[in-house]
Design an enzyme around this catalytic site. Sequence first.
Site, PDB file in Angstrom:
ATOM      1  N   ARG A  96       0.813  -1.208   0.000  1.00  0.00           N
ATOM      2  CA  ARG A  96       0.000   0.000   0.000  1.00  0.00           C
ATOM      3  C   ARG A  96       0.845   1.256   0.000  1.00  0.00           C
ATOM      4  NH1 ARG A  96      -4.882  -2.419   2.471  1.00  0.00           N
ATOM      5  NH2 ARG A  96      -6.475  -0.829   2.429  1.00  0.00           N
ATOM      6  N   ARG A 135     -21.719  -2.347   2.594  1.00  0.00           N
ATOM      7  CA  ARG A 135     -21.018  -3.622   2.808  1.00  0.00           C
ATOM      8  C   ARG A 135     -21.370  -4.224   4.168  1.00  0.00           C
ATOM      9  NH1 ARG A 135     -14.637  -4.147   2.246  1.00  0.00           N
ATOM     10  NH2 ARG A 135     -14.683  -2.417   3.700  1.00  0.00           N
ATOM     11  N   ARG A 167     -18.317  -3.288   9.209  1.00  0.00           N
ATOM     12  CA  ARG A 167     -16.986  -2.958   9.722  1.00  0.00           C
ATOM     13  C   ARG A 167     -16.967  -1.548  10.306  1.00  0.00           C
ATOM     14  NH1 ARG A 167     -12.679  -4.744   5.110  1.00  0.00           N
ATOM     15  NH2 ARG A 167     -11.830  -2.689   5.601  1.00  0.00           N
ATOM     16  N   ARG A 178     -10.076   7.091   4.186  1.00  0.00           N
ATOM     17  CA  ARG A 178      -9.416   5.976   3.483  1.00  0.00           C
ATOM     18  C   ARG A 178      -9.195   6.335   2.013  1.00  0.00           C
ATOM     19  NH1 ARG A 178     -13.438   1.376   4.860  1.00  0.00           N
ATOM     20  NH2 ARG A 178     -12.125  -0.002   3.615  1.00  0.00           N
TER      21      ARG A 178
HETATM   22  P1  AP5 Z   1     -14.715  -5.737  -1.139  1.00  0.00           P
HETATM   23  O1  AP5 Z   1     -14.444  -6.938  -1.960  1.00  0.00           O
HETATM   24  O2  AP5 Z   1     -14.874  -5.909   0.336  1.00  0.00           O
HETATM   25  O3  AP5 Z   1     -13.667  -4.576  -1.473  1.00  0.00           O
HETATM   26  P2  AP5 Z   1     -12.154  -4.411  -1.040  1.00  0.00           P
HETATM   27  O4  AP5 Z   1     -11.439  -3.762  -2.184  1.00  0.00           O
HETATM   28  O5  AP5 Z   1     -11.595  -5.692  -0.506  1.00  0.00           O
HETATM   29  O6  AP5 Z   1     -12.372  -3.352   0.107  1.00  0.00           O
HETATM   30  P3  AP5 Z   1     -11.721  -3.212   1.533  1.00  0.00           P
HETATM   31  O7  AP5 Z   1     -12.450  -2.080   2.216  1.00  0.00           O
HETATM   32  O8  AP5 Z   1     -11.668  -4.516   2.275  1.00  0.00           O
HETATM   33  O9  AP5 Z   1     -10.327  -2.764   1.160  1.00  0.00           O
HETATM   34  P4  AP5 Z   1      -9.450  -1.955   2.000  1.00  0.00           P
HETATM   35  O10 AP5 Z   1      -8.281  -1.981   1.113  1.00  0.00           O
HETATM   36  O11 AP5 Z   1      -9.842  -0.611   2.456  1.00  0.00           O
HETATM   37  O12 AP5 Z   1      -9.468  -2.749   3.395  1.00  0.00           O
HETATM   38  P5  AP5 Z   1      -8.464  -3.759   4.039  1.00  0.00           P
HETATM   39  O13 AP5 Z   1      -9.221  -4.752   4.765  1.00  0.00           O
HETATM   40  O14 AP5 Z   1      -7.421  -4.178   3.062  1.00  0.00           O
HETATM   41  O15 AP5 Z   1     -16.031  -5.037  -1.752  1.00  0.00           O
HETATM   42  C1  AP5 Z   1     -16.603  -3.889  -1.142  1.00  0.00           C
HETATM   43  C2  AP5 Z   1     -18.150  -3.978  -1.232  1.00  0.00           C
HETATM   44  O16 AP5 Z   1     -18.540  -3.906  -2.613  1.00  0.00           O
HETATM   45  C3  AP5 Z   1     -18.716  -5.319  -0.706  1.00  0.00           C
HETATM   46  O17 AP5 Z   1     -19.937  -5.038  -0.104  1.00  0.00           O
HETATM   47  C4  AP5 Z   1     -18.922  -6.161  -1.973  1.00  0.00           C
HETATM   48  O18 AP5 Z   1     -19.975  -7.105  -1.826  1.00  0.00           O
HETATM   49  C5  AP5 Z   1     -19.256  -5.093  -3.018  1.00  0.00           C
HETATM   50  N1  AP5 Z   1     -18.770  -5.418  -4.351  1.00  0.00           N
HETATM   51  C6  AP5 Z   1     -17.587  -6.040  -4.679  1.00  0.00           C
HETATM   52  N2  AP5 Z   1     -17.456  -6.132  -6.019  1.00  0.00           N
HETATM   53  C7  AP5 Z   1     -18.574  -5.549  -6.550  1.00  0.00           C
HETATM   54  C8  AP5 Z   1     -19.017  -5.321  -7.884  1.00  0.00           C
HETATM   55  N3  AP5 Z   1     -18.285  -5.705  -8.946  1.00  0.00           N
HETATM   56  N4  AP5 Z   1     -20.196  -4.686  -8.063  1.00  0.00           N
HETATM   57  C9  AP5 Z   1     -20.936  -4.289  -7.004  1.00  0.00           C
HETATM   58  N5  AP5 Z   1     -20.572  -4.482  -5.707  1.00  0.00           N
HETATM   59  C10 AP5 Z   1     -19.401  -5.097  -5.482  1.00  0.00           C
HETATM   60  O19 AP5 Z   1      -7.700  -2.778   5.063  1.00  0.00           O
HETATM   61  C11 AP5 Z   1      -8.376  -2.235   6.182  1.00  0.00           C
HETATM   62  C12 AP5 Z   1      -7.394  -1.394   6.971  1.00  0.00           C
HETATM   63  O20 AP5 Z   1      -6.290  -2.223   7.438  1.00  0.00           O
HETATM   64  C13 AP5 Z   1      -6.714  -0.261   6.197  1.00  0.00           C
HETATM   65  O21 AP5 Z   1      -7.516   0.907   6.140  1.00  0.00           O
HETATM   66  C14 AP5 Z   1      -5.429  -0.083   7.030  1.00  0.00           C
HETATM   67  O22 AP5 Z   1      -5.710   0.615   8.228  1.00  0.00           O
HETATM   68  C15 AP5 Z   1      -5.068  -1.509   7.409  1.00  0.00           C
HETATM   69  N6  AP5 Z   1      -4.182  -2.113   6.388  1.00  0.00           N
HETATM   70  C16 AP5 Z   1      -4.465  -3.204   5.608  1.00  0.00           C
HETATM   71  N7  AP5 Z   1      -3.434  -3.491   4.796  1.00  0.00           N
HETATM   72  C17 AP5 Z   1      -2.465  -2.557   5.075  1.00  0.00           C
HETATM   73  C18 AP5 Z   1      -1.178  -2.312   4.539  1.00  0.00           C
HETATM   74  N8  AP5 Z   1      -0.657  -3.049   3.547  1.00  0.00           N
HETATM   75  N9  AP5 Z   1      -0.468  -1.268   5.057  1.00  0.00           N
HETATM   76  C19 AP5 Z   1      -0.958  -0.527   6.058  1.00  0.00           C
HETATM   77  N10 AP5 Z   1      -2.186  -0.691   6.597  1.00  0.00           N
HETATM   78  C20 AP5 Z   1      -2.943  -1.702   6.100  1.00  0.00           C
END
Ligand code: AP5
Length: 224
Positions: A96, A135, A167, A178
Amino acid sequence: MSQTDAAALYVILLGPPGAGKGTQAVQTAAATGLLHLSTGDMFREHLRNGTDLGNLAKTYMDRGELVPDDVTISMLLERIARSDAQAGCLFDGFPRTVEQAQALDDALSAQDDEIAVTVLIDVSNDEITRRLGGRVSCADCGSVFHNIFNPPDESSPCCDNVNMIQRDDDKPEAIANRLQVYADQTEPLVAYYSNAGKLSTVNGEQPPAAVGDDLLEALQAVSS
Ligand code: AP5
């Protein structure tokens, strides 16, 4: 495509929060046999287990900030060193930052591997706000749905519309932050992987199955 006899395949799913990285990673891992590694899921698991790392991560996640690079990089590098990651991985939410990308490149290079492709799931900010606002996930198995675009159906018998949770970082203030954090710290990775000749972009504003087909096509192009 099967991972059984293939060379190690390391693939990154890149895209803003809510682009569908997790949704696609689950489907693509099932279709290819690649190990799905989500740093967000890893932090949430630490939090459920009450570890110091989980409690530290929560202070950043609830605000929509990134967990510091040193913490995130060491957690991820420890994970990919395990035997089940040696055939390759599908990275969801990592890297990221450019620092994370360089650390991953260095670790893979040390074992004579490299990223095969980074697939950018391209979705507009308006669509993201709609997606994250709706979501929900199953309180029992953790499967992710959207209460309008992707509700549970008969293919997920343990999930119903009653037992769904939201969440903490899907609240409006955290979503806005974000998106800003993505623009400032993660979007530079588009140029990073494009300059390395390792970027493929799919249109994320299609139904999930169509996005998945395009994603598999991008993987086939680098694994054949
Ligand atoms: P979903 O599949 O959940 O989307 P996503 O891209 O996985 O979204 P996230 O919010 O999980 O990503 P994120 O990157 O913010 O969170 P993460 O957990 O990595 O889909 C979203 C919604 O849309 C769902 O309801 C789904 O059903 C719907 N949907 C999907 N596809 C669709 C379509 N084609 N059409 C219609 N609807 C659809 O990170 C969370 C936190 O963890 C970060 O903010 C940070 O604090 C920390 N973190 C995680 N990784 C790191 C890192 N590498 N470095 C630092 N901090 C980190």
